[in-house]
Design an enzyme around this catalytic site. Sequence first.
Site, PDB file in Angstrom:
ATOM      1  N   ASN A   1       0.833  -1.202   0.000  1.00 18.50           N
ATOM      2  CA  ASN A   1       0.000   0.000   0.000  1.00 18.50           C
ATOM      3  C   ASN A   1       0.869   1.254   0.000  1.00 18.50           C
ATOM      4  OD1 ASN A   1      -2.279  -1.820   0.744  1.00 18.50           O
ATOM      5  ND2 ASN A   1      -1.185  -1.877   2.684  1.00 18.50           N
TER       6      ASN A   1
ATOM      7  N   HIS B   1      11.087  -6.292  -1.512  1.00 21.10           N
ATOM      8  CA  HIS B   1      10.031  -6.516  -2.506  1.00 21.10           C
ATOM      9  C   HIS B   1       8.936  -5.461  -2.380  1.00 21.10           C
ATOM     10  CE1 HIS B   1       7.433  -9.136  -5.063  1.00 21.10           C
ATOM     11  NE2 HIS B   1       6.473  -8.536  -4.371  1.00 21.10           N
ATOM     12  N   GLU B   2       8.426  -5.261  -1.179  1.00 23.35           N
ATOM     13  CA  GLU B   2       7.316  -4.321  -1.020  1.00 23.35           C
ATOM     14  C   GLU B   2       7.764  -2.886  -1.265  1.00 23.35           C
ATOM     15  OE1 GLU B   2       4.514  -5.713  -0.976  1.00 23.35           O
ATOM     16  OE2 GLU B   2       5.290  -7.701  -0.524  1.00 23.35           O
TER      17      GLU B   2
END
Length: 889
Positions: free
Chosen positions: A278, A310-311
């Site tokens: 997000n 990754h995020e």
Amino acid sequence: MADIAKDSAPSTPRTIFLKDYQPPVYLIEEVVLHFELDPTRTRVGSRLCVRHNPSQSADGQPLVLNGKQLELVSLRVDGERLEPHQYQLDEEQLTLAPLRDGAVVEIETCIAPAQNTALEGLYISGGMYCTQCEAEGFRRITFFPDRPDVMARYSTTLVADKQQYPVLLSNGNPVANGETSDGRHWATWEDPFPKPSYLFALVAGNLYCQQDRFTTRSGREVTLKIYVEPENNGKCDHALHSLKQAMHWDEESYGREYDLDIFMIVAVDDFNLGAMENKGLNIFNSACVLASPDSATDADYYNIQSIIGHEYFHNWSGNRVTCRDWFQLSLKEGFTVFRDQEFSADLNSRPVKRIADVNILRVHQFAQDASPMAHPVRPDSYMEISNFYTVTVYNKGAEVVRMLHGLLGPAGFRKGCDLYFERHDGQAVTTDDFVAAMEDANAVELDQFRRWYSQAGTPMIKAISNYDAQRQRLELTLEQSCPPTPGQEKKLPFHIPVDVALLDENGNPVPLKLEDDADATTQHKMLALREYRQAFHFTGISRPPVVSLLRGFSAPVKLDIQRSTRELAFLFAHDPDPFNRWDAGQTLALQTLLQLIDRIGQGAPLELDPAFVEAFRATLEHPQLDPALIAQALTLPAESYIADQCETVDVDAIHGAREFVRARLAQSLQPSLSAIYQRYDSDEPYRFTATAMAQRALKNLCLNYLAETDGAQGRDRCLRQLDNANNMTDSLAALSILADQAWPEREARLAQFYRRWQHDPQVVDKWFGIQAASRLPDTLEQVKTLLRHPAFRLTNPNKVRALIGRFSMGNPVRFHAANGEGYRFLADQVLALDAINPQIAARLVSAMSRWRRFDPGRQTLMRQELERIAAQAKLSRDVFEIVSKSLED
């Protein structure tokens, strides 16, 4: 008014097809959200500024908003309240009459976060409010065109009890806050960047915050915050350090800077996946954030570093540039997995990382390609999109990106990425757009390469080499094929990059020159296999070489090449490519195991080829090899991977053959195993470094082998390590061995471990998982007992994965017991879970999707359980899709 949108799936869920995609008629320019948070009745106000899509005609077209399990309290358009006869409401949609350009729609809904066990939308975990909106969770919060190609700017205000929920977070930057007279407080967040609804997030809770700062290369100061529950306040250092490493790496490797003033991570215990990107507010499964040496293993530290990366990388490859529709999921996930793989490889051991990634692909993705759920990297259709967050979309998708990197070279790939981000910033695009950027930046044509996105299945390359001594010429013939998959009987040839080297008698690469090729001589060559059959001719080869093929695993394919034991042993000892060296050992082990499985089936006595033992001895005792590579090389192929090489799966023969080889290797190599264990047995403080991890990996592999052959000495060594370990890596290695043995100390030590760590949910998950994976005959009964353990909750995905998932997917010999009790157990759990959390239930039921590969008795038993599940009156789309496809002829 209070209209209820109920959740009742149709008897046969609708299939959604890529070919039916239509751009949205209406776009949402701005979203203003207001949340009055309450566990049983949260009121959500939304204000949508609606615009006509300039590329579409809105004449006479209704506005269709998605909604699920929502109570509609009020609805206004341009300030006018609508009555029920002025709109249509069913269990999944709210439909409004055609709207003018610039219309304002105001909606108030009520939801019950405390009752949301599906963990999609807004729910409560451990006393905090949190959200998960990817893929279609936002529709559980309010009515909205919940699709990734509708991108809007969001302003979000949260109101909650100040004492219970002192921390209020959402996407973007904080712009205002205050208190109310009734003991509540509020905070407003604004995200200046347009985003799809799946990237919306909020968190409210009583949380500890660990804070740091990062200075971008342009000089901007970014505040970094990690929020955890107060009892976990000493477990954030590694995650915060990993975040700063990722931010620096993305600047250096891709030229991408972070774009907001603040970056936040929140750890929650109840989460369906690993983490969610997000915008500005990443929400993580606690297991992917929390780490301390005494409670987290090397694998935990490594995975946290990778997942944090990754995020964070999604900020550009997923957020700033997102996917047009969910069929394009690999556009963001495959690309970002490739980026996090390279990040981990740069920070740690590149060869070990490559081996680990290929193991995932071979064990899990190749199996999916051979299953009823086989699908292309870009699927053609789905019933439930949650079922397509798969190893095909993620890991095979990453291999497709890696092939582009190999074909274009690092500089060319970077040029393509720069153009992709520049061209599509702020847009929702497709995999074709990604490949087009690579083409345009490098002036190349990649039409055939696009088949990697559209064709399912694992290609097979058959390789035959012929050496002509008189002409000093080697002919290498490559043939490609790909088996049928559901909906795709025949496949066109792929564009496959095949990295090849020719080795002399000492393992040194021979200078390569292709016939009629103007390129300079090189030590290895990237061949482009584009036809069903191609021959490549190398000239100037003075002596017969050994072919080293598919170096670094240059393409996600299976390789069919005839090699003798002697040739495999040579490559295992001498290939300078670390991956191919490891792969030669795995192939040698696999050939040996398959021969033993045949002998078990024939009732013949078992023998282990001395040449095989000596090849493993040479690797174990090699003085220059990285201990991590030795540990990987001496780890036998997994039983599930061995099963994939068998025409009919005989789980008992596979398990027996593998255990026989382990025992014989342990007996033959005992002195060396013992010496190496002693060499690396250290009480030094824990360090997360490549060297320290490598030494622990090899030491614990030796401990595992020694437990098979050393009798009381092996048992005492294992128990001593369990008692004296100063880190969770060593402690868990010993406990895993203990759980596999019928030693008298087993039950007491397992109970002792639990008493020590019962306060730590992540360690308790490991404790559950170790017992579920035990090879002992009574494991299923132990798992059933553990379902009633006070620490187990069926509503917590981590606990379900650790116990039920580990047993059904990580313990083939016990799950596939011939009496079918494992199948009955799993079906019971799937049915119970489907009413609670369909996503998790669907992932579990896939353990039976390949039932046709087993013997007739097991086929019948698995089919019966799948049919029992399918017969349920009300089944989620998630489980229905997996079960129905598994039962199709």
